[in-house]
Design an enzyme around this catalytic site. Structure first.
Site, PDB file in Angstrom:
ATOM      1  N   LYS A 131      -6.156   1.803   2.142  1.00 35.54           N
ATOM      2  CA  LYS A 131      -5.491   2.742   3.145  1.00 35.54           C
ATOM      3  C   LYS A 131      -4.143   3.549   2.508  1.00 35.54           C
ATOM      4  CE  LYS A 131      -4.658  -0.575   6.107  1.00 35.54           C
ATOM      5  NZ  LYS A 131      -5.298  -1.647   5.495  1.00 35.54           N
ATOM      6  N   THR A 132      -3.415   2.794   1.824  1.00 33.62           N
ATOM      7  CA  THR A 132      -2.086   3.183   1.403  1.00 33.62           C
ATOM      8  C   THR A 132      -2.689   4.094   0.290  1.00 33.62           C
ATOM      9  OG1 THR A 132      -0.960   1.292   2.062  1.00 33.62           O
ATOM     10  CG2 THR A 132       0.193   2.610   0.484  1.00 33.62           C
ATOM     11  N   GLN A 169      -3.177  -6.242  11.543  1.00 33.96           N
ATOM     12  CA  GLN A 169      -1.888  -6.481  10.768  1.00 33.96           C
ATOM     13  C   GLN A 169      -0.664  -5.994  11.853  1.00 33.96           C
ATOM     14  OE1 GLN A 169      -1.691  -6.102   6.700  1.00 33.96           O
ATOM     15  NE2 GLN A 169      -3.755  -4.990   6.758  1.00 33.96           N
ATOM     16  N   ARG A 188      -2.127 -11.029   1.221  1.00 39.44           N
ATOM     17  CA  ARG A 188      -1.207 -10.365   0.403  1.00 39.44           C
ATOM     18  C   ARG A 188      -1.480 -11.096  -1.285  1.00 39.44           C
ATOM     19  NH1 ARG A 188      -0.461  -6.483   2.343  1.00 39.44           N
ATOM     20  NH2 ARG A 188      -1.900  -7.559   3.825  1.00 39.44           N
TER      21      ARG A 188
HETATM   22  P1  ATP Z   1      -2.775  -3.114   3.295  1.00 36.91           P
HETATM   23  O1  ATP Z   1      -3.470  -3.335   4.645  1.00 36.91           O
HETATM   24  O2  ATP Z   1      -2.172  -4.763   2.840  1.00 36.91           O
HETATM   25  O3  ATP Z   1      -1.558  -2.379   3.513  1.00 36.91           O
HETATM   26  P2  ATP Z   1      -4.271  -1.330   2.112  1.00 36.91           P
HETATM   27  O4  ATP Z   1      -5.376  -1.021   2.863  1.00 36.91           O
HETATM   28  O5  ATP Z   1      -3.028  -0.277   2.171  1.00 36.91           O
HETATM   29  O6  ATP Z   1      -3.636  -2.602   2.226  1.00 36.91           O
HETATM   30  P3  ATP Z   1      -3.863  -0.644  -0.740  1.00 36.91           P
HETATM   31  O7  ATP Z   1      -2.569  -1.367  -0.669  1.00 36.91           O
HETATM   32  O8  ATP Z   1      -4.197   0.581  -0.569  1.00 36.91           O
HETATM   33  O9  ATP Z   1      -4.690  -1.287   0.433  1.00 36.91           O
HETATM   34  O10 ATP Z   1      -5.050  -1.209  -1.828  1.00 36.91           O
HETATM   35  C1  ATP Z   1      -5.073  -2.443  -2.187  1.00 36.91           C
HETATM   36  C2  ATP Z   1      -5.352  -2.505  -3.654  1.00 36.91           C
HETATM   37  O11 ATP Z   1      -6.417  -2.268  -4.028  1.00 36.91           O
HETATM   38  C3  ATP Z   1      -4.284  -1.690  -4.498  1.00 36.91           C
HETATM   39  O12 ATP Z   1      -3.935  -2.832  -5.691  1.00 36.91           O
HETATM   40  C4  ATP Z   1      -4.953  -0.728  -4.881  1.00 36.91           C
HETATM   41  O13 ATP Z   1      -4.624   0.064  -6.218  1.00 36.91           O
HETATM   42  C5  ATP Z   1      -6.367  -1.228  -4.856  1.00 36.91           C
HETATM   43  N1  ATP Z   1      -7.368  -0.081  -4.625  1.00 36.91           N
HETATM   44  C6  ATP Z   1      -7.763   0.557  -3.502  1.00 36.91           C
HETATM   45  N2  ATP Z   1      -8.902   1.401  -3.536  1.00 36.91           N
HETATM   46  C7  ATP Z   1      -9.473   1.076  -4.738  1.00 36.91           C
HETATM   47  C8  ATP Z   1     -10.290   1.710  -5.406  1.00 36.91           C
HETATM   48  N3  ATP Z   1     -11.174   2.731  -4.887  1.00 36.91           N
HETATM   49  N4  ATP Z   1     -10.483   1.306  -6.734  1.00 36.91           N
HETATM   50  C9  ATP Z   1     -10.070   0.469  -7.390  1.00 36.91           C
HETATM   51  N5  ATP Z   1      -8.611  -0.135  -6.870  1.00 36.91           N
HETATM   52  C10 ATP Z   1      -8.497   0.195  -5.430  1.00 36.91           C
HETATM   53 MG    MG Z   2      -1.166  -0.434   2.909  1.00 36.20          MG
END
Ligand code: ATP
Ligand code: MG
Length: 686
Positions: free
Chosen positions: A32-33, A245, A621
């Site tokens: 998402k981030t 979350q 995490r």
């Molecule tokens: P949270 O809910 O904990 O905030 P999030 O949904 O924001 O998590 P991110 O932090 O954006 O998730 O991504 C999690 C990990 O996966 C990061 O290390 C990111 O670089 C990697 N990642 C996300 N999308 C991809 C992708 N399409 N290909 C490879 N790596 C990815």
């Molecule tokens: Mg995030």
């Protein structure tokens, strides 16, 4: 640009959708981030100017990280003007530029929690710190719901709350007089400004033309309204979040915001992400199992292409000390077996996560003993302590007489017979003539605003500050600085002040000890003996107290950032949100600690669900290994009680055969099917 190659189809859809409001609702680690940072790049491509793009993160640290990622993607020139910040910093910016529209001068002060407490104690006429904290809590919640004192009083259910609402009214009067705002006002006032002032609305909607919000599930009602007011009718925004979350309900965050979004914006595009890119199979399954015990608002499934990885370990420990030893041993073992983890394992690959701040201490001691570098994030550092901030306020005032918050803190700490009414009058006078509080002290016409007796006390304070400033400007070297600093504390009666303000003598004594440590710390700097705390370079020249005082704010901001990066992280679960580490140790996973239960607190289903979401945040995490530790005996106050493993451990269902729902199997089957289809097609085409 590298955008398309590193996003999956659902992420790409979210990044490319620019036609209207968009919500990405997805589980932990699904990217998402990442969608937000890539969408910034996409918006630039689509012709948005960088200064018209606002990205809102949950913490300052997250904002810094996002800025770095954006810089990597779009280059420094485009990244610099981007408005990447927390809701609070955005609020500060709006008020600095336009605060006059809601009656604030541009040099308004921002009160921290201690300032707020001391005003509340004063306004409510109590010395009971716990009472003041309860008021602070209540007032903050009301503000976060968008209620003012009148509305709060009208809907108060009992006497306690009615009184709190009245204290809120007095409190607000003082803030207005001091030209000061609290943290909640940083959201509330900009909202008020946009709602009441069409000109301001037009300006800000034109400035921030596309808004991205991370961690949307933890916004509160007022932040939601601010978002709505900012995006206006055009509704150009993307919010990303995960209802599982949501862990700041206790601070007024509400999942209602997720439900309201599709109602308030019927054209909302909702996108789900299902692939997890963070954790191995065992970890992800444990997370999914735990959260499955919560009632579902939105159905989500998460799968990962990574293998099962290592099973989640449960470490049973005798007590806290044993738990800390085992955590250290585990860190060393993983470092020792770096080969198993792709070669290099850094200290920064580890995090020790816990439910409550006080749990950190034992781990700090164990890490120090083992010579392992660490940082405590989300905790209270030395410089956040009230007594240290008191003294810093004095020093700040000596350096900059116009520092109004420092003035207010110094003039009331310790009390010197200058009451709030006098200060309110002084504040009004100062803002009328657009001068600082200190400058106002010596204005001839002040006599028209403040009583003669009060003027006497104010002048006395002003003269003392001037005198002290003179002395500190001419005192250098550790041997001279230390007695001069101690003399100052004696003159203002600071030790007595600590004992007067604290019923618990032991606590007062430990705070006085902190003060003495701080004095030593300043004196050592005056002696030119500078160590690398705070990252300053080595110098040997003597310095005056005032010169040292001048650098204190710089040192403080460095101390907050913590300098070192290759260190083990100690963090509360709350502060760990959005972050990830290869190796995570989740400690104190016991009934009473996680889920946390206060002494006489009733565990409502809602509370339990929020605790479960915290557990889910903690588990997710971890990237490669996760250990959870439990205590057989744990400290509760001064006593030891038997420790019960948390119910969340059972809910992880670690014993279950891993192959059951192995996503790799699914993927294999899918690939086989595709291959079969391709094979079936091939002859016809060939
Ligand atoms: P949270 O809910 O904990 O905030 P999030 O949904 O924001 O998590 P991110 O932090 O954006 O998730 O991504 C999690 C990990 O996966 C990061 O290390 C990111 O670089 C990697 N990642 C996300 N999308 C991809 C992708 N399409 N290909 C490879 N790596 C990815
Ligand atoms: Mg995030």
């Amino acid at each position: 640009m590298s955008t398309p190659a590193t996003l999956n189809p659902a992420q790409l859809e979210a990044v490319h959708y620019l036609q209207g409001p968009c919500l990405v609702l997805a589980g932990a680690g699904s990217g998402k981030t990442r969608v937000i940072t890539h969408k910034i790049a996409r918006l630039l491509q689509a012709g948005y100017e960088p200064q018209h793009i606002a990205a809102i993160t949950f913490t300052n640290k997250a904002a810094e990280e996002m800025r770095e990622r954006a810089r990597d993607l779009v280059g420094p020139r485009a990244a610099k003007p981007l408005a990447i910040s927390t809701f609070h910093s955005l609020g500060v910016r709006m008020l600095r530029e336009d605060g006059e529209r809601v009656g604030l001068k541009s040099q308004f002060s921002i009160l921290d929690s201690d300032d707020v407490l001391s005003i509340l104690r004063d306004a409510g006429g109590t010395t009971d710190a716990a009472q003041a904290r309860r008021w602070q809590w209540a007032i903050s919640l009301w503000k976060n719901q968008g209620l003012d004192a009148d509305q709060a009083e009208a809907q108060a259910e009992d006497d306690e709350r009615r009184i709190a609402a009245r204290v809120m009214r007095l409190y607000q009067e003082r803030l207005a007089a001091y030209q000061a705002v609290d943290f909640d006002d940083l959201i509330g006032l900009p909202l008020k400004m946009l709602e009441r002032d069409p000109e301001a609305r037009t300006k800000w909607q034109g400035t921030l033309r596309y808004v991205l919000v991370d961690e949307y599930q933890d916004t509160n009602a007022v932040q939601y309204e601010l978002l709505k007011a900012l995006v206006g009718e055009r509704a150009m925004f993307t919010a990303v979040g995960d209802d599982d979350q949501s862990i700041y309900g206790w601070r007024g965050a509400t999942i209602e915001n997720l439900k309201r979004l599709p109602q308030d914006f019927p054209q909302l595009k909702v996108i789900a992400l299902e692939q997890n890119y963070r954790s191995t199979g065992h970890i992800l399954r444990a997370a999914n199992n735990v959260i499955a015990a919560n009632p579902k608002l939105f159905q989500k499934k998460l799968w990962s292409e990574f293998g099962d990885g290592e099973p989640v370990r449960v470490l049973e420990c005798d007590n806290e000390e044993h738990e800390a030893e085992r955590a250290v041993a585990r860190i060393q073992a993983i470092r020792g077996n770096a080969g198993m983890y792709g070669g290099q394992v850094e200290w920064s690959d580890f995090a020790i996560l816990y439910r409550a701040n006080h749990q950190a201490r034992v781990f700090e001691q164990a890490l120090r003993k083992a010579n392992i570098p660490y940082k405590v994030s989300g905790g209270q550092s030395f410089f956040d302590r009230a007594e240290i901030k008191d003294l810093c306020a004095w020093l700040r005032l000596l350096v900059n007489n116009d520092d109004d918050p420092a003035f207010l803190r110094a003039v009331t700490t310790p009390k010197r017979g200058i009451g709030h009414q006098t200060l309110a009058q002084l504040g009004e006078f100062a803002s009328k003539w657009k001068v600082s509080l200190f400058e106002a002290l010596f204005a001839d016409s002040l006599a028209s605003a403040v009583s003669a007796r009060a003027i006497g006390s104010l002048h006395e304070f002003g003269r003392y500050v001037n005198d002290l400033e003179y002395r500190f400007r001419h005192t250098a070297g550790a041997e001279d600085a230390k007695p001069a600093l101690l003399e100052w504390l004696k003159e203002i009666g600071y030790e007595q002040h600590l004992y007067d303000g604290e019923d618990n003598e032991k606590l007062a004594a430990s705070r006085w000890q902190n003060v003495l440590d701080f004095i030593d710390w300043v004196a050592r700097r005056c002696g030119g003996e500078i160590d690398n705390e705070g990252g300053l370079t080595t110098e040997t020249e003597k310095k005056t107290i005032l010169e040292v005082a001048q650098t204190i704010s710089v040192i403080l901001s460095l101390a907050e950032r913590g300098g070192d990066t290759n260190v083990v992280t100690l963090s509360t679960l709350h502060a760990s949100k959005g972050l990830e580490w290869p190796h995570v140790i989740l400690v104190g996973v016991n009934e009473g600690l996680l889920p946390f239960k206060g002494e006489d607190e009733e565990m409502t289903p809602q509370r339990l669900e929020e605790e479960r979401r915290l557990m889910y945040v903690g588990i997710t995490r971890a990237r490669r290994t996760l250990a959870v530790s439990t205590l057989r005996r744990r400290k509760k106050g001064r006593e030891f009680v038997q420790g019960l493993p948390s119910r969340f451990i059972a809910e992880m269902r670690l014993h279950e055969a891993s192959g059951k729902e192995d996503p790799r199997e699914k993927l294999k089957a899918l690939r086989a099917e595709l291959a079969a289809r391709a094979a079936a097609k091939a002859p016809a085409e060939g």
